[in-house]
Design an enzyme around this catalytic site. Structure first.
Site, short mmCIF file in Angstrom:
data_model
loop_
_atom_site.label_atom_id
_atom_site.label_comp_id
_atom_site.label_asym_id
_atom_site.label_seq_id
_atom_site.Cartn_x
_atom_site.Cartn_y
_atom_site.Cartn_z
N TYR A 56 0.82 -1.21 0.00
CA TYR A 56 0.00 0.00 0.00
C TYR A 56 0.86 1.26 0.00
CZ TYR A 56 -4.21 -2.71 0.23
OH TYR A 56 -5.23 -3.58 -0.10
N GLN A 91 -15.42 2.72 -5.80
CA GLN A 91 -14.75 1.58 -5.15
C GLN A 91 -13.25 1.83 -5.09
OE1 GLN A 91 -16.50 -2.37 -6.79
NE2 GLN A 91 -16.91 -0.84 -8.34
N HIS A 109 -14.76 1.76 -0.40
CA HIS A 109 -13.69 0.81 -0.05
C HIS A 109 -12.51 1.51 0.65
CE1 HIS A 109 -15.07 -2.38 -3.23
NE2 HIS A 109 -15.82 -2.37 -2.15
N CYS A 117 -5.95 3.61 13.28
CA CYS A 117 -5.15 3.07 14.38
C CYS A 117 -5.92 1.94 15.06
CB CYS A 117 -4.81 4.16 15.39
SG CYS A 117 -3.89 3.49 16.80
N SER A 178 -15.76 -4.31 -13.00
CA SER A 178 -15.99 -5.64 -13.58
C SER A 178 -17.26 -6.30 -13.05
CB SER A 178 -14.79 -6.54 -13.27
OG SER A 178 -14.63 -6.67 -11.88
N GLU A 204 -15.54 -3.40 -21.64
CA GLU A 204 -16.12 -4.66 -22.14
C GLU A 204 -17.32 -4.98 -21.25
OE1 GLU A 204 -12.77 -7.16 -21.30
OE2 GLU A 204 -12.94 -6.73 -19.17
P1 OAD Z 1 -11.62 -4.61 -11.83
O1 OAD Z 1 -10.17 -4.62 -12.13
O2 OAD Z 1 -12.24 -5.87 -11.35
O3 OAD Z 1 -12.41 -4.17 -13.13
C1 OAD Z 1 -12.05 -3.06 -13.88
C2 OAD Z 1 -12.97 -2.97 -15.08
O4 OAD Z 1 -12.62 -1.80 -15.79
C3 OAD Z 1 -12.87 -4.14 -16.06
O5 OAD Z 1 -14.18 -4.59 -16.40
C4 OAD Z 1 -12.18 -3.54 -17.28
O6 OAD Z 1 -12.64 -4.08 -18.50
C5 OAD Z 1 -12.60 -2.08 -17.17
N1 OAD Z 1 -11.65 -1.15 -17.80
C6 OAD Z 1 -10.31 -1.26 -17.91
N2 OAD Z 1 -9.81 -0.18 -18.52
C7 OAD Z 1 -10.85 0.64 -18.79
C8 OAD Z 1 -10.98 1.92 -19.44
N3 OAD Z 1 -9.94 2.57 -19.90
N4 OAD Z 1 -12.22 2.44 -19.54
C9 OAD Z 1 -13.31 1.79 -19.05
N5 OAD Z 1 -13.24 0.59 -18.46
C10 OAD Z 1 -12.04 0.03 -18.33
O7 OAD Z 1 -11.86 -3.41 -10.82
P2 OAD Z 1 -13.13 -3.10 -9.89
O8 OAD Z 1 -14.38 -3.57 -10.54
O9 OAD Z 1 -13.03 -1.67 -9.50
O10 OAD Z 1 -11.73 -3.95 -3.71
O11 OAD Z 1 -12.82 -3.99 -8.63
C11 OAD Z 1 -13.70 -3.96 -7.55
C12 OAD Z 1 -12.98 -4.17 -6.25
O12 OAD Z 1 -12.21 -5.37 -6.29
C13 OAD Z 1 -11.97 -3.10 -5.92
O13 OAD Z 1 -12.51 -1.94 -5.34
C14 OAD Z 1 -11.07 -3.80 -4.97
C15 OAD Z 1 -10.92 -5.11 -5.71
O14 OAD Z 1 -10.50 -6.16 -5.01
C16 OAD Z 1 -11.04 -3.83 -2.59
O15 OAD Z 1 -9.85 -3.52 -2.55
C17 OAD Z 1 -11.84 -4.08 -1.36
#
Ligand code: OAD
Length: 233
Positions: A56, A91, A109, A117, A178, A204
């Protein structure tokens, strides 16, 4: 506009991709070279706090090297100009929405730039590295500060406010996520059940794409400004 007064927007890692931040579910299934369960769970933090901090701390340092992109800026324009209710629920733990100027924003998130702390339970703004026995600004205890980030198995923040906004939404928009992680992945169904129109903007089809009335596929930096222009124009 009358029948689309209240808007809830959910954003995910895809909105920050064009700023240069890696999404979570890349083709190799790793997040910046790590399995998610090794860096983003409370168990990982107990097992190997140094590794979790290192991970992090690197993500936090990276924030200084990136900037909001056209999608963040377009949502800020909407936030400023939209006369009805509006809530951006992200998120993402980066700070690109606020650096773009968004005000009606919740981090469900948590945030890289905040610490928590475990000794005195205080949460606070944080910059710089957290590893190597950082001291809590509240109780001064060293080595008990963790990133104020919701890990797998923990409850996301602000759920009551988010649920209330979804219940009241006329339009729900999901951008760059996603649809793999609940409860955020279920927001579209809640909003839909309450009668909102639903729009997905993503590179997608997401895992929940069938729940959206309208789907626009392409880079967020192109599709979001186009959509905001249509809505405000
Ligand atoms: P993901 O990495 O699962 O999904 C990202 C999405 O963005 C995918 O469907 C890609 O196709 C799309 N994508 C990528 N580039 C893009 C672009 N230029 N324009 C539009 N779309 C694009 O990420 P999240 O859905 O945010 O949680 O993941 C959800 C949570 O899972 C996160 O907040 C995190 C993770 O584990 C925690 O840390 C608790």
């Amino acid at each position: 506009m009358n029948n689309r007064n209240n808007i809830v927007i959910l954003t995910g890692a895809g909105i920050s991709a064009e700023s240069g931040l890696a999404t979570f579910r890349a083709a190799d299934g790793l997040w910046e070279g790590h399995r998610v369960e090794n860096v983003a769970t409370p168990e990982a933090f107990v097992r190997d706090p140094a590794l979790v901090h290192q991970f992090y701390d690197a993500r936090r340092a990276r924030l200084a090297e990136v900037a909001p992109n056209a999608a963040h800026l377009a949502l800020t324009r909407l936030d400023v100009e939209w006369p009805g209710e509006l809530l951006i629920v992200t998120q993402n733990v980066d700070d690109l929405h606020e650096r773009a100027g968004a005000k009606r924003l919740l981090h469900m998130h948590g945030e890289l730039n905040r610490g928590w702390c475990l000794r005195c339970n205080e949460r606070f703004a944080w910059s710089g590295a957290m590893g190597d026995g950082a001291a809590c600004p509240g109780c001064d205890t060293r080595g008990m500060v963790r990133p104020d980030i919701v890990w797998f198995g923990e409850m996301p923040y602000e759920m009551e406010t988010i649920e209330a906004a979804l219940m009241n939404a006329d339009l729900f928009v999901s951008i760059g996520t996603s649809g793999a992680v609940y409860p955020a992945a279920g927001f579209v169904q809640t909003a839909r059940y309450r009668g909102a129109s639903t729009l997905e903007i993503n590179l997608e089809p997401s895992q929940g794409s069938i729940f959206f009335d309208e789907r626009r596929y392409g880079p967020a930096g192109v599709e979001v400004p186009k959509w905001v222009e249509e809505l405000l124009g």
